[in-house]
Design a protein around this motif. Structure first.
Motif, PDB file in Angstrom:
ATOM      1  N   GLU A  17       0.828  -1.221   0.000  1.00  0.00           N
ATOM      2  CA  GLU A  17       0.000   0.000   0.000  1.00  0.00           C
ATOM      3  C   GLU A  17       0.856   1.264   0.000  1.00  0.00           C
ATOM      4  N   ASN A  18       2.172   1.088   0.197  1.00  0.00           N
ATOM      5  CA  ASN A  18       3.071   2.252   0.246  1.00  0.00           C
ATOM      6  C   ASN A  18       4.107   2.314  -0.862  1.00  0.00           C
ATOM      7  N   VAL A  19       4.337   1.216  -1.551  1.00  0.00           N
ATOM      8  CA  VAL A  19       5.457   1.181  -2.499  1.00  0.00           C
ATOM      9  C   VAL A  19       5.024   0.738  -3.895  1.00  0.00           C
ATOM     10  N   LEU A  20       5.439   1.554  -4.870  1.00  0.00           N
ATOM     11  CA  LEU A  20       5.196   1.249  -6.275  1.00  0.00           C
ATOM     12  C   LEU A  20       6.526   0.924  -6.934  1.00  0.00           C
ATOM     13  N   ILE A  26      11.904   3.368 -15.030  1.00  0.00           N
ATOM     14  CA  ILE A  26      12.595   4.444 -14.298  1.00  0.00           C
ATOM     15  C   ILE A  26      13.762   3.921 -13.467  1.00  0.00           C
ATOM     16  N   ASN A  27      13.514   2.927 -12.623  1.00  0.00           N
ATOM     17  CA  ASN A  27      14.496   2.580 -11.595  1.00  0.00           C
ATOM     18  C   ASN A  27      15.528   1.507 -11.956  1.00  0.00           C
ATOM     19  N   HIS A  28      15.380   0.866 -13.106  1.00  0.00           N
ATOM     20  CA  HIS A  28      16.384  -0.127 -13.492  1.00  0.00           C
ATOM     21  C   HIS A  28      16.576  -0.032 -14.998  1.00  0.00           C
ATOM     22  N   SER A  98      16.379   7.262   3.965  1.00  0.00           N
ATOM     23  CA  SER A  98      15.832   6.684   2.739  1.00  0.00           C
ATOM     24  C   SER A  98      14.552   5.902   3.005  1.00  0.00           C
ATOM     25  N   PHE A  99      13.507   6.269   2.273  1.00  0.00           N
ATOM     26  CA  PHE A  99      12.201   5.623   2.420  1.00  0.00           C
ATOM     27  C   PHE A  99      12.265   4.154   2.023  1.00  0.00           C
ATOM     28  N   THR A 100      12.929   3.872   0.910  1.00  0.00           N
ATOM     29  CA  THR A 100      12.917   2.498   0.406  1.00  0.00           C
ATOM     30  C   THR A 100      13.964   1.619   1.097  1.00  0.00           C
ATOM     31  N   LYS A 101      15.123   2.221   1.440  1.00  0.00           N
ATOM     32  CA  LYS A 101      16.186   1.391   2.030  1.00  0.00           C
ATOM     33  C   LYS A 101      16.154   1.394   3.550  1.00  0.00           C
ATOM     34  N   ILE A 123      15.091  17.943  -8.925  1.00  0.00           N
ATOM     35  CA  ILE A 123      14.322  16.887  -9.612  1.00  0.00           C
ATOM     36  C   ILE A 123      14.540  15.561  -8.884  1.00  0.00           C
ATOM     37  N   ASP A 124      13.461  14.798  -8.701  1.00  0.00           N
ATOM     38  CA  ASP A 124      13.628  13.434  -8.188  1.00  0.00           C
ATOM     39  C   ASP A 124      12.535  12.530  -8.749  1.00  0.00           C
ATOM     40  N   ASP A 125      12.761  11.223  -8.644  1.00  0.00           N
ATOM     41  CA  ASP A 125      11.802  10.285  -9.233  1.00  0.00           C
ATOM     42  C   ASP A 125      10.524  10.177  -8.407  1.00  0.00           C
ATOM     43  N   PHE A 126      10.666   9.952  -7.083  1.00  0.00           N
ATOM     44  CA  PHE A 126       9.494   9.762  -6.221  1.00  0.00           C
ATOM     45  C   PHE A 126       9.478  10.802  -5.114  1.00  0.00           C
ATOM     46  N   LEU A 127       8.284  11.107  -4.645  1.00  0.00           N
ATOM     47  CA  LEU A 127       8.139  11.908  -3.423  1.00  0.00           C
ATOM     48  C   LEU A 127       7.268  11.106  -2.463  1.00  0.00           C
ATOM     49  N   ALA A 128       7.845  10.780  -1.302  1.00  0.00           N
ATOM     50  CA  ALA A 128       7.096  10.028  -0.285  1.00  0.00           C
ATOM     51  C   ALA A 128       6.998  10.898   0.966  1.00  0.00           C
ATOM     52  N   ASN A 129       8.007  10.807   1.832  1.00  0.00           N
ATOM     53  CA  ASN A 129       7.991  11.639   3.046  1.00  0.00           C
ATOM     54  C   ASN A 129       8.719  12.971   2.873  1.00  0.00           C
ATOM     55  N   GLY A 130       9.347  13.143   1.740  1.00  0.00           N
ATOM     56  CA  GLY A 130       9.983  14.428   1.445  1.00  0.00           C
ATOM     57  C   GLY A 130      11.414  14.562   1.936  1.00  0.00           C
ATOM     58  N   GLN A 131      11.960  13.464   2.467  1.00  0.00           N
ATOM     59  CA  GLN A 131      13.320  13.546   3.018  1.00  0.00           C
ATOM     60  C   GLN A 131      14.371  13.880   1.962  1.00  0.00           C
ATOM     61  N   ALA A 132      14.291  13.218   0.826  1.00  0.00           N
ATOM     62  CA  ALA A 132      15.285  13.444  -0.232  1.00  0.00           C
ATOM     63  C   ALA A 132      15.196  14.889  -0.728  1.00  0.00           C
ATOM     64  N   ALA A 133      13.966  15.359  -0.983  1.00  0.00           N
ATOM     65  CA  ALA A 133      13.791  16.725  -1.490  1.00  0.00           C
ATOM     66  C   ALA A 133      14.260  17.755  -0.463  1.00  0.00           C
ATOM     67  N   GLU A 155       4.478  11.472  -7.377  1.00  0.00           N
ATOM     68  CA  GLU A 155       4.175  11.906  -6.001  1.00  0.00           C
ATOM     69  C   GLU A 155       3.160  10.963  -5.400  1.00  0.00           C
ATOM     70  N   LYS A 156       3.488  10.389  -4.243  1.00  0.00           N
ATOM     71  CA  LYS A 156       2.490   9.599  -3.524  1.00  0.00           C
ATOM     72  C   LYS A 156       1.821  10.565  -2.557  1.00  0.00           C
ATOM     73  N   SER A 157       0.684  11.079  -3.003  1.00  0.00           N
ATOM     74  CA  SER A 157       0.027  12.192  -2.299  1.00  0.00           C
ATOM     75  C   SER A 157      -0.508  11.789  -0.931  1.00  0.00           C
TER      76      SER A 157
HETATM   77  P1  5GP Z   1      11.189  10.521   0.439  1.00  0.00           P
HETATM   78  O1  5GP Z   1      12.577  11.025   0.677  1.00  0.00           O
HETATM   79  O2  5GP Z   1      10.275  11.540  -0.174  1.00  0.00           O
HETATM   80  O3  5GP Z   1      10.598   9.877   1.661  1.00  0.00           O
HETATM   81  O4  5GP Z   1      11.317   9.342  -0.599  1.00  0.00           O
HETATM   82  C1  5GP Z   1      11.764   9.617  -1.882  1.00  0.00           C
HETATM   83  C2  5GP Z   1      12.853   8.671  -2.297  1.00  0.00           C
HETATM   84  O5  5GP Z   1      12.556   7.336  -1.911  1.00  0.00           O
HETATM   85  C3  5GP Z   1      12.987   8.695  -3.800  1.00  0.00           C
HETATM   86  O6  5GP Z   1      14.255   9.235  -4.121  1.00  0.00           O
HETATM   87  C4  5GP Z   1      12.871   7.255  -4.226  1.00  0.00           C
HETATM   88  O7  5GP Z   1      14.139   6.781  -4.599  1.00  0.00           O
HETATM   89  C5  5GP Z   1      12.414   6.481  -3.041  1.00  0.00           C
HETATM   90  N1  5GP Z   1      10.985   6.073  -3.066  1.00  0.00           N
HETATM   91  C6  5GP Z   1      10.003   6.500  -2.248  1.00  0.00           C
HETATM   92  N2  5GP Z   1       8.859   5.865  -2.473  1.00  0.00           N
HETATM   93  C7  5GP Z   1       9.082   5.012  -3.491  1.00  0.00           C
HETATM   94  C8  5GP Z   1       8.253   4.060  -4.190  1.00  0.00           C
HETATM   95  O8  5GP Z   1       7.045   3.858  -3.932  1.00  0.00           O
HETATM   96  N3  5GP Z   1       8.855   3.382  -5.194  1.00  0.00           N
HETATM   97  C9  5GP Z   1      10.161   3.557  -5.545  1.00  0.00           C
HETATM   98  N4  5GP Z   1      10.622   2.842  -6.559  1.00  0.00           N
HETATM   99  N5  5GP Z   1      10.975   4.431  -4.902  1.00  0.00           N
HETATM  100  C10 5GP Z   1      10.445   5.150  -3.876  1.00  0.00           C
END
Ligand code: 5GP
Length: 194
Positions: A17-20, A26-28, A98-101, A123-133, A155-157
Motif C-alpha cells: 500500500e506504500n510502495v510502487l 525508471i528505476n532499473h 531513505s524511504f525504500t532502504k 528533480i527526483d523520481d518519487f516523493l514520499a515523506n519528502g526527506q530526499a527533497a 508523487e504519492k500524495s
Molecule cells: P522521500 O525522501 O520523499 O521519503 O522518498 C523519496 C525517495 O525514496 C525517492 O528518491 C525514491 O528513490 C524512493 N521512493 C520513495 N517511495 C518510493 C516508491 O514507492 N517506489 C520507488 N521505486 N521508490 C520510492
C-alpha cells in the motif's frame, strides 16, 4: 502527465500500500522517450523561473534531470550518497533517511557547483515523506542559492512529503500524483494545477 500515467498503469507494480515498483521504465531499465518528454514537460512548467542549475540525487533522478537540463540548457548536478566523510571543507552535506532502504545517507555536493545567485530546480523520481527533497533543498540553501522549484515524477500524495514541501513554501510540480495503492491497483489523484 498523460504518458507517464499510462506507463505507470501498464507497467507499474504495486508492491504494497506504500510502495510502487517502476523498474521497467525508471528505476532499473529506463525509457529514453519517456525521459525526453519528462524533460520537456518540466522545462515548460519551470520556464519562467530563470533556472540556472538542476540538482538531483543519484541514481534514479539523473535521467529525468539530464533531460530537463538539456531542455532548459543548464548544467545538471547530482548529489552523491556517502556513508562517511573525511573531507568536509569543500562539500555541503545533509542527512537523508531513505524511504525504500530504511537507512540514513549523508548526501553531498561540492561547493564548486552550486553558488550564491543560482536558481536551482530540484528533480527526483518519487516523493514520499519528502526527506530526499528536503535534503537537496538544504544543500542549495547552504550555498546561499535559491530553490526555485521541485519537480517530481511520481508523487504519492497520501504520504506527507508533498504537503510538507508546499507548507515550507516550495513550488512543487508532480507529473503523476497517486492517491492510493490499494488491492494491487494505482489510483491517481487530480493534477494540482487543474
Ligand atoms: P522521500 O525522501 O520523499 O521519503 O522518498 C523519496 C525517495 O525514496 C525517492 O528518491 C525514491 O528513490 C524512493 N521512493 C520513495 N517511495 C518510493 C516508491 O514507492 N517506489 C520507488 N521505486 N521508490 C520510492
Amino acid at each position: 502527465m498523460k504518458l507517464l500515467k499510462e506507463k505507470i498503469e501498464s507497467e507499474g507494480i504495486v508492491l504494497s500500500e506504500n510502495v510502487l515498483k517502476v523498474d521497467s521504465f525508471i528505476n532499473h531499465q529506463m525509457d529514453p522517450v519517456l525521459m525526453k518528454e519528462i524533460g520537456l514537460e518540466f522545462a515548460e512548467r519551470f520556464k519562467d523561473e530563470a533556472i540556472t542549475k538542476i540538482l538531483t540525487i543519484e541514481s534514479s533522478g539523473i535521467a529525468p534531470a539530464i533531460m530537463t537540463g538539456l531542455a532548459l540548457n543548464v548544467p545538471v548536478i547530482f548529489a552523491r550518497k556517502r556513508k562517511s566523510l573525511t573531507l568536509t571543507t569543500d562539500l555541503y552535506t545533509a542527512t537523508v533517511y531513505s524511504f525504500t532502504k530504511q537507512e540514513s545517507n549523508e548526501i553531498t555536493v561540492s561547493n564548486k557547483y552550486i553558488t550564491k545567485g543560482d536558481n536551482v530546480l530540484i528533480i527526483d523520481d518519487f516523493l514520499a515523506n519528502g526527506q530526499a527533497a528536503l535534503g537537496l533543498a538544504s544543500l542549495v540553501e547552504q550555498a546561499s542559492a535559491k530553490v526555485s522549484g521541485i519537480g517530481i515524477l511520481i508523487e504519492k500524495s497520501f504520504q506527507p512529503g508533498a504537503d510538507d514541501l508546499i507548507a515550507k513554501g516550495y513550488r512543487l510540480e508532480s507529473l503523476a500524483r497517486i492517491e492510493a495503492l490499494k488491492e494491487g491497483k494505482v489510483q491517481f489523484a487530480k493534477d494540482r494545477q487543474l
